[in-house]
Structure formats: structure tokens, C-alpha cells
Design a protein around this motif. Sequence first.
Motif, PDB file in Angstrom:
ATOM      1  N   ASP A   1      40.033  40.181  57.123  1.00  9.37           N
ATOM      2  CA  ASP A   1      40.108  38.825  56.669  1.00  9.37           C
ATOM      3  C   ASP A   1      39.599  38.528  55.308  1.00  9.37           C
ATOM      4  O   ASP A   1      39.903  37.402  54.587  1.00  9.37           O
ATOM      5  N   THR A   2      38.683  39.371  55.039  1.00  8.99           N
ATOM      6  CA  THR A   2      38.075  39.256  53.719  1.00  8.99           C
ATOM      7  C   THR A   2      38.837  39.855  52.427  1.00  8.99           C
ATOM      8  O   THR A   2      38.697  39.291  51.091  1.00  8.99           O
ATOM      9  N   LEU A   3      40.033  40.408  52.833  1.00 11.84           N
ATOM     10  CA  LEU A   3      40.948  41.195  51.723  1.00 11.84           C
ATOM     11  C   LEU A   3      42.057  40.171  51.292  1.00 11.84           C
ATOM     12  O   LEU A   3      42.609  39.459  52.055  1.00 11.84           O
ATOM     13  N   PRO A   4      42.389  40.276  49.716  1.00 13.53           N
ATOM     14  CA  PRO A   4      43.463  39.546  49.311  1.00 13.53           C
ATOM     15  C   PRO A   4      44.646  40.087  49.802  1.00 13.53           C
ATOM     16  O   PRO A   4      44.866  41.265  50.270  1.00 13.53           O
ATOM     17  N   ALA A   5      45.824  39.647  49.659  1.00 14.34           N
ATOM     18  CA  ALA A   5      47.140  40.065  50.064  1.00 14.34           C
ATOM     19  C   ALA A   5      47.324  41.418  49.250  1.00 14.34           C
ATOM     20  O   ALA A   5      46.988  41.639  47.985  1.00 14.34           O
ATOM     21  N   GLY A   6      47.823  42.576  49.913  1.00 15.02           N
ATOM     22  CA  GLY A   6      48.342  43.767  49.249  1.00 15.02           C
ATOM     23  C   GLY A   6      47.186  44.803  49.378  1.00 15.02           C
ATOM     24  O   GLY A   6      47.396  45.766  48.905  1.00 15.02           O
ATOM     25  N   VAL A   7      45.826  44.452  49.734  1.00  9.01           N
ATOM     26  CA  VAL A   7      44.669  45.334  49.670  1.00  9.01           C
ATOM     27  C   VAL A   7      44.604  45.787  51.335  1.00  9.01           C
ATOM     28  O   VAL A   7      44.589  44.731  52.066  1.00  9.01           O
ATOM     29  N   LYS A   8      44.458  46.948  51.597  1.00  4.74           N
ATOM     30  CA  LYS A   8      44.209  47.504  53.070  1.00  4.74           C
ATOM     31  C   LYS A   8      42.672  47.853  53.191  1.00  4.74           C
ATOM     32  O   LYS A   8      42.011  48.121  52.205  1.00  4.74           O
ATOM     33  N   MET A   9      42.387  47.670  54.452  1.00  7.15           N
ATOM     34  CA  MET A   9      41.105  47.974  54.677  1.00  7.15           C
ATOM     35  C   MET A   9      40.922  49.318  55.555  1.00  7.15           C
ATOM     36  O   MET A   9      41.924  49.560  56.575  1.00  7.15           O
ATOM     37  N   ILE A  10      40.276  50.379  54.990  1.00  9.46           N
ATOM     38  CA  ILE A  10      40.370  51.443  55.668  1.00  9.46           C
ATOM     39  C   ILE A  10      39.586  51.689  57.029  1.00  9.46           C
ATOM     40  O   ILE A  10      38.215  50.859  56.845  1.00  9.46           O
ATOM     41  N   LEU A  11      40.029  51.974  57.950  1.00  9.84           N
ATOM     42  CA  LEU A  11      39.321  51.946  59.383  1.00  9.84           C
ATOM     43  C   LEU A  11      39.207  53.562  59.913  1.00  9.84           C
ATOM     44  O   LEU A  11      40.364  54.228  59.490  1.00  9.84           O
TER      45      LEU A  11
END
Length: 339
Positions: free
Chosen positions: A48-58
Motif C-alpha cells: 500500500d505504500t507504493l505508487p501505481a506501476g511499482v511492484k513490491m518484491i516478496l
Amino acid sequence: MVNATTKLGGTASDIVVAKVAHGLMSMSWVPKPVSDEQAFEAIKAGIDTLPAGVKMILNSAQFYGPGMSTHNLEIVSRFFEKYPEYAERTFLMVKGGHNPDKLGLDNSAANLRRSVDICLAALRGKKAIDCFQPARIDKAVTIEDTVRTLAALKDEGKFAHIGLSECAAATVRRAHAVHPIAVVEIEVSPTSYEEETKKVIATCAELDIAITGYSPLGHGLLTGNYNSTADIDPKDVRAHLSRFQEENLRHNLVIAEAIKSLAAKKGCTPAQLCIGWVASLGDKVIPLPGSARKERNLENLVGGDVILTEEEKAEMAHILATHPVKGGRYGDDDSNLWG
């Protein structure tokens, strides 16, 4: 909102990700795995901290559970079952190559196929594997054969990109010559910055491969949260690590205290300072701290926006030069870790 971003490498070079990744191991490879509610809150908060178009690596694995089970991947599956709209906002890296029959590493073609299928079964179609990595380099199988097997599985649609883990610079170069590598995962922290670490970082920069630097906080050593071995659960994996043994820990806590003082002057937490330091090692060096709690994950993510001045980098170097870490990354001798 997270500001710092970067791109991955190889076949994933068009994918924009947060500069700090989220390791999920501590949700399940611990004496008492956390509840789904706690795990989901931690994962969701980071995304939820990320702007549109940016992915979180899990970052997960075939064996991040009690008894080397798929417990961690099952948590991931249930998360995306509850929040399917988050699947496209994440980049899931999965380490495998564990052979349940041998209770160890096996990068043979047959076992890599079985490993990938075990991981996919645990995910139940709720989230695709974006990047699959053998957890270690199997010296019984050439890296060329390993990558050829992975490329075939990728072409079958089992996963999208190929990664490596705990590999030497020369291995990265040989692997990349067979098929582009998207991400290389190695341990990187102020106390785990060996000559081979530097070579891997330089090689990956040359080949345009991203690096995820796991344990940027020295397995928690550098957080300032430990004062003695009494603070470590005997069932915690840290209880068996060389740097957390009594004599070594007393020595190493001096480093942690010095970093804590530097962080206080900087106006950030020791964890954020270490994460910022790792992030400063290259445009595509992505710190990979683990966290099982929302507040810890959010604290870690801010570390990607911590920019160290040249003076602060010099002070960090002075701390480490005058008080070198005592003990190896796992055992007393880590020479066999680099595959």
C-alpha cells in the motif's frame, strides 16, 4: 509513500520495483509461525505504500516452514486468495531446489522440476511465480545445466524469470551466458561485505542484473535489539549462528552500538541506516530485510529513502575497519557458501 525505486535485470529489466524488498521467511521459519492476520497485515501495508506501476518484491521459498515445509508459500497463497487485486502489484521470488527425500539441495533436472511443481501446488494458482531461484548452487550439477533446466521450465510457463542465490561472481557470469538472469540474491550488510560480495555486485552491475541483498541487518544483529544471548529464543535459527555465540556476540554488539549512535545522529533507526547503506552499493542493489509485522515492514521500507553522505559512509567504514565482525555468516568458516 515509498519514493526510491529501481528496475530488475535480464528478462525483467522493464519491471519497476521498490528499492527495498520484503522477505517473508520470519513469518513461518520461526519457533512459532505468525497468524494469517498478522502476516496479511504486514504484506498488505508494504504494498500500500507504493505508487501505481511499482511492484513490491516478496521473497519466499519452497522450504520456509516447519520441517522444511511449504508453509510460507501457503501463507502467500491465502493472502492472494483474500486480496487478488494485489497479485499484479507484487513480484514474487521463490527459492527452491530442496529435495524432501534427501533432505537437502538437489539441482538435478528432475528435482528442479519437482521443486517448481511443489511450489506451484502450494500457491494453488492464486499467484504466479515471477522469479524462481535455486536456493544454493549444487556443485554436483554444472551451472550451465542448471540454467538450461530452468530455461526449459520457464518456457513451459512454470514461472516468468530466472534468478540465482548464494553464487560467486564467476558463476553469475557463466549462468547469464546461457540465459539472462533477472535477480541474484546474496547476503549483504555492513557486517557481510566480503570480497566475493563486492565481486558479485560489480559483475551484476556490468551485466545489468539486479541484486537482492538478504539479511541487511545482519540477521537482526545490527538492529540494536539484542544485548546478550538471553535475548535469543533457543529455538530461533540465530541461536545456532556463529556471530550470535556468547563470545562473538559480546564483540559484535560493539559494532551494533556504534551503528546505533550513527543512526541517532542521522535521525533514523539503526535498521534504516543499514538498509540505506546496502541500497547505496548500486542502482540495482535492493535490500531484502525480513519482517513479519506491519510496523517493522514499514520501518524497513523507509530505509530505501535514507541517503548516506560521503562522511557517513566513511564513518561506517571506520566502524567496521576498527572493529571487524567476529564469526562467520553461518558457521565459523563460510568459504563453502559461495557456489
